[in-house]
Design a protein around this motif. Structure first.
Motif, PDB file in Angstrom:
ATOM      1  N   UNK A  50     -59.457  46.493 108.455  1.00 22.34           N
ATOM      2  CA  UNK A  50     -58.775  47.615 107.799  1.00 22.34           C
ATOM      3  C   UNK A  50     -57.601  47.123 106.953  1.00 22.34           C
ATOM      4  N   UNK A  51     -56.897  46.115 107.440  1.00 22.30           N
ATOM      5  CA  UNK A  51     -55.783  45.570 106.672  1.00 22.30           C
ATOM      6  C   UNK A  51     -56.280  44.883 105.404  1.00 22.30           C
ATOM      7  N   UNK A  52     -57.400  44.183 105.501  1.00 21.46           N
ATOM      8  CA  UNK A  52     -57.993  43.568 104.308  1.00 21.46           C
ATOM      9  C   UNK A  52     -58.400  44.647 103.300  1.00 21.46           C
ATOM     10  N   UNK A  53     -58.934  45.746 103.803  1.00 18.22           N
ATOM     11  CA  UNK A  53     -59.300  46.849 102.907  1.00 18.22           C
ATOM     12  C   UNK A  53     -58.067  47.451 102.249  1.00 18.22           C
ATOM     13  N   UNK A  54     -56.974  47.561 103.010  1.00 16.56           N
ATOM     14  CA  UNK A  54     -55.725  48.078 102.438  1.00 16.56           C
ATOM     15  C   UNK A  54     -55.250  47.178 101.309  1.00 16.56           C
ATOM     16  N   UNK A  55     -55.321  45.876 101.531  1.00 14.87           N
ATOM     17  CA  UNK A  55     -54.861  44.925 100.518  1.00 14.87           C
ATOM     18  C   UNK A  55     -55.770  44.898  99.292  1.00 14.87           C
ATOM     19  N   UNK A  56     -57.010  45.322  99.446  1.00 13.34           N
ATOM     20  CA  UNK A  56     -57.948  45.348  98.325  1.00 13.34           C
ATOM     21  C   UNK A  56     -57.750  46.579  97.436  1.00 13.34           C
ATOM     22  N   UNK A  57     -57.019  47.567  97.934  1.00  4.00           N
ATOM     23  CA  UNK A  57     -56.766  48.791  97.169  1.00  4.00           C
ATOM     24  C   UNK A  57     -55.610  48.574  96.200  1.00  4.00           C
ATOM     25  N   UNK A  58     -55.520  49.449  95.238  1.00  7.53           N
ATOM     26  CA  UNK A  58     -54.374  49.421  94.330  1.00  7.53           C
ATOM     27  C   UNK A  58     -53.100  49.684  95.131  1.00  7.53           C
ATOM     28  N   UNK A  59     -52.032  49.017  94.752  1.00  3.85           N
ATOM     29  CA  UNK A  59     -50.748  49.234  95.425  1.00  3.85           C
ATOM     30  C   UNK A  59     -50.309  50.668  95.153  1.00  3.85           C
ATOM     31  N   UNK A  60     -49.962  51.406  96.205  1.00  3.55           N
ATOM     32  CA  UNK A  60     -49.524  52.786  95.985  1.00  3.55           C
ATOM     33  C   UNK A  60     -48.306  52.842  95.068  1.00  3.55           C
ATOM     34  N   UNK A  61     -48.262  53.865  94.247  1.00  3.72           N
ATOM     35  CA  UNK A  61     -47.116  54.035  93.360  1.00  3.72           C
ATOM     36  C   UNK A  61     -45.893  54.426  94.177  1.00  3.72           C
ATOM     37  N   UNK A  62     -44.789  53.862  93.846  1.00  5.46           N
ATOM     38  CA  UNK A  62     -43.539  54.190  94.514  1.00  5.46           C
ATOM     39  C   UNK A  62     -43.326  53.381  95.773  1.00  5.46           C
ATOM     40  N   UNK A  63     -42.076  53.334  96.206  1.00  2.00           N
ATOM     41  CA  UNK A  63     -41.718  52.515  97.357  1.00  2.00           C
ATOM     42  C   UNK A  63     -41.813  53.240  98.698  1.00  2.00           C
ATOM     43  N   UNK A  64     -42.347  54.426  98.739  1.00  2.00           N
ATOM     44  CA  UNK A  64     -42.319  55.264  99.936  1.00  2.00           C
ATOM     45  C   UNK A  64     -42.880  54.633 101.192  1.00  2.00           C
ATOM     46  N   UNK A  65     -42.414  55.156 102.317  1.00  2.00           N
ATOM     47  CA  UNK A  65     -42.829  54.669 103.627  1.00  2.00           C
ATOM     48  C   UNK A  65     -44.229  55.160 103.994  1.00  2.00           C
ATOM     49  N   UNK A  66     -44.478  56.448 103.919  1.00  2.00           N
ATOM     50  CA  UNK A  66     -45.766  56.988 104.353  1.00  2.00           C
ATOM     51  C   UNK A  66     -46.877  56.793 103.332  1.00  2.00           C
TER      52      UNK A  66
END
Length: 84
Positions: A40-56
Motif C-alpha cells: 500500500x505504501x508503494x502504491x501511495x508513492x506511485x500516485x501523484x503527490x497530493x496538492x498542498x501540505x495538508x495532514x489528512x
C-alpha cells in the motif's frame, strides 16, 4: 475504490492502519499484513503527490506514513486518527 495517496482516504492511510494491525496480530498473518502495508505504501508513492501540505489529504500525511514505515514514530501522531 482507493485512488489517491492521501492519509485520509488513500493508500498512505491504508498502509498505516494495516501496519498497526500487524503489531497486534499473531504470525503468520502478521507477516502478510506487513507485506500488504508495504504494498500500500508503494502504491501511495506511485500516485501523484497530493496538492498542498495538508495532514489528512496532503503531502504531510503521505510523508508521515512513509516515515512511520521506516521507523515507528515516538510522537504518537496516529492517536488523533484512532489508529494506534
Amino acid at each position: 475504490m482507493i485512488s489517491d495517496a492521501s492519509l485520509c482516504h488513500g493508500y498512505a492511510g491504508l498502509a498505516r492502519i494495516t501496519a498497526h494491525t500487524a503489531i497486534d496480530t499473531p504470525e503468520p498473518a502478521a507477516s502478510r499484513l506487513r507485506a500488504l502495508a508495504t504494498e500500500m505504501l508503494h502504491r501511495a508513492c506511485a500516485q501523484a503527490v497530493p496538492e498542498g501540505p495538508g495532514f489528512l489529504e496532503g503531502a504531510a500525511g503521505v510523508g508521515l506514513a512513509a516515515l512511520a514505515a521506516e521507523i515507528e514514530p515516538a510522537t504518537g501522531w496516529g492517536t488523533g486518527l484512532l489508529i494506534t
